[in-house]
Design a protein around this motif. Structure first.
Motif, short mmCIF file in Angstrom:
data_model
loop_
_atom_site.label_atom_id
_atom_site.label_comp_id
_atom_site.label_asym_id
_atom_site.label_seq_id
_atom_site.Cartn_x
_atom_site.Cartn_y
_atom_site.Cartn_z
N GLU A 25 95.12 22.72 87.13
CA GLU A 25 94.49 24.04 87.16
C GLU A 25 94.30 24.52 85.73
O GLU A 25 95.21 24.40 84.90
CB GLU A 25 95.33 25.05 87.94
N LEU A 26 93.12 25.04 85.44
CA LEU A 26 92.79 25.55 84.11
C LEU A 26 92.20 26.95 84.23
O LEU A 26 91.55 27.27 85.22
CB LEU A 26 91.77 24.64 83.42
N VAL A 27 92.44 27.77 83.21
CA VAL A 27 91.89 29.12 83.15
C VAL A 27 91.22 29.30 81.80
O VAL A 27 91.77 28.88 80.77
CB VAL A 27 92.99 30.19 83.35
N SER A 28 90.06 29.93 81.78
CA SER A 28 89.33 30.13 80.53
C SER A 28 90.11 31.04 79.60
O SER A 28 90.89 31.89 80.03
CB SER A 28 87.95 30.73 80.81
N GLU A 29 89.88 30.86 78.30
CA GLU A 29 90.58 31.66 77.30
C GLU A 29 89.83 32.94 76.96
O GLU A 29 90.45 33.93 76.56
CB GLU A 29 90.77 30.84 76.03
N LEU A 30 88.51 32.93 77.11
CA LEU A 30 87.69 34.08 76.73
C LEU A 30 87.08 34.72 77.96
O LEU A 30 86.53 34.03 78.82
CB LEU A 30 86.58 33.64 75.76
N PRO A 31 87.14 36.04 78.07
CA PRO A 31 86.54 36.72 79.22
C PRO A 31 85.03 36.85 79.10
O PRO A 31 84.47 36.81 78.00
CB PRO A 31 87.21 38.10 79.20
N MET A 32 84.39 36.98 80.25
CA MET A 32 82.96 37.32 80.34
C MET A 32 82.04 36.25 79.76
O MET A 32 80.93 36.55 79.34
CB MET A 32 82.69 38.66 79.66
N ARG A 33 82.48 35.00 79.73
CA ARG A 33 81.62 33.91 79.25
C ARG A 33 81.58 32.80 80.29
O ARG A 33 81.81 31.63 79.99
CB ARG A 33 82.11 33.39 77.90
N HIS A 34 81.25 33.17 81.50
CA HIS A 34 81.28 32.23 82.61
C HIS A 34 80.34 31.05 82.38
O HIS A 34 80.72 29.90 82.61
CB HIS A 34 80.89 32.95 83.90
N GLY A 35 79.12 31.33 81.95
CA GLY A 35 78.13 30.27 81.77
C GLY A 35 78.52 29.27 80.71
O GLY A 35 78.17 28.09 80.80
N GLU A 36 79.23 29.72 79.69
CA GLU A 36 79.64 28.84 78.60
C GLU A 36 80.87 28.01 78.94
O GLU A 36 81.06 26.92 78.39
CB GLU A 36 79.94 29.65 77.34
#
Length: 216
Positions: A25-36
C-alpha cells in the motif's frame, strides 16, 4: 492480483491484494496532484512486488463522493486499465470503505456516521450500523445541518469530524480512505460493488454557460 486506488480526497492511495491479504500500500506525499501521482504510484507498487500490469486480474476504485477533478483522474485510469487488460473493474463508495475500516478495527462498537470533507464548508455524510453496513446517505450539506439530524453522542468517523469538531464532537477512527481497506472490502464483498461511475452529490464548479439573453 487486485489493484485498488482512491482519488476522492486530496491524497492518492494505491494498494495490491493477492487474494488473501494486502501485499503493498502506498500513499502520495503531495496533496491535490492526482494526475501527476496516480500512475507512478501504481507502477511503483507493481515494481516493488515484482509484477507487471499484465499480472493484474481486477481493479477496484473509490467512486466518491468527492471533488470532480480528483474523482475523474481515478475513474478514467481505472476504466482505461481495465479495458486495456480486459479485466473487471469495481467501484465502491469511499465512505463505505472508511466505515468498514472503522468497524473492523474496533474504532466503533455500535451505530456511527462517516463524514468527509466536501469543501465549501460542507461535508459528505452517511450513517452505518455496527458492522459498517450503510443505513442512509450519502448526502452533502453544512456540518451543523447534518449534525442536527444525528443522535446525540453518535460517533463520527472521517476527516469531516476532525475539521468541524463543533458539529461533530465525537470524532473517532480513520480520517481518510485507505486503498488497502478498499481492497479488503472488494475481496470480501463487504459493501455494494458499483459500476466505476463518479458518485457526485452536486454539480461541478465549472459549468457550461447558458443560452445568452437576447438584447432588446
Amino acid at each position: 492480483m487486485l489493484l485498488t486506488f482512491d482519488t476522492a480526497t486530496p491524497l492518492v492511495t494505491v494498494a495490491l491484494h493477492d487474494g488473501d491479504e494486502v501485499v503493498r500500500e502506498l500513499v502520495s506525499e503531495l496533496p491535490m496532484r492526482h494526475g501527476e501521482q496516480l500512475a507512478p504510484l501504481v507502477d511503483t507498487a507493481l515494481r516493488e512486488q515484482g509484477l507487471v500490469r499484465q499480472d493484474l486480474t481486477a481493479i477496484g476504485v473509490g467512486v466518491g463522493p468527492g471533488p470532480f477533478t480528483g474523482l475523474r483522474v481515478g475513474l478514467v485510469t481505472a476504466r482505461t486499465l481495465a479495458y486495456a487488460l480486459e479485466i473487471p473493474v469495481y467501484g465502491v463508495c469511499t465512505l463505505d470503505v472508511l466505515a468498514v475500516e472503522a468497524a473492523d478495527s474496533g474504532a466503533v462498537a455500535g451505530p456511527f456516521a462517516v463524514a468527509t470533507d466536501a469543501r465549501r464548508k460542507e461535508v459528505y455524510l452517511a450513517t452505518y450500523d455496527a458492522d459498517g453496513v450503510r443505513l442512509d446517505g450519502p448526502v452533502v450539506d453544512r456540518p451543523a445541518e447534518l449534525a442536527a439530524g444525528l443522535a446525540a453522542g453518535l460517533p463520527v468517523v472521517g476527516e469531516g469530524a476532525v475539521l468541524y469538531p463543533e458539529a461533530f464532537p465525537d470524532a473517532v477512527g480513520p480520517t481518510r480512505p485507505s486503498a488497502g481497506w478498499l481492497a479488503r472490502v472488494i475481496a470480501e464483498e463487504r459493501a455494494e460493488l458499483r459500476d466505476p461511475e463518479p458518485l457526485y452529490l452536486r454539480r461541478p464548479d465549472a459549468v457550461a454557460p447558458g443560452t445568452p439573453k437576447k438584447v432588446s
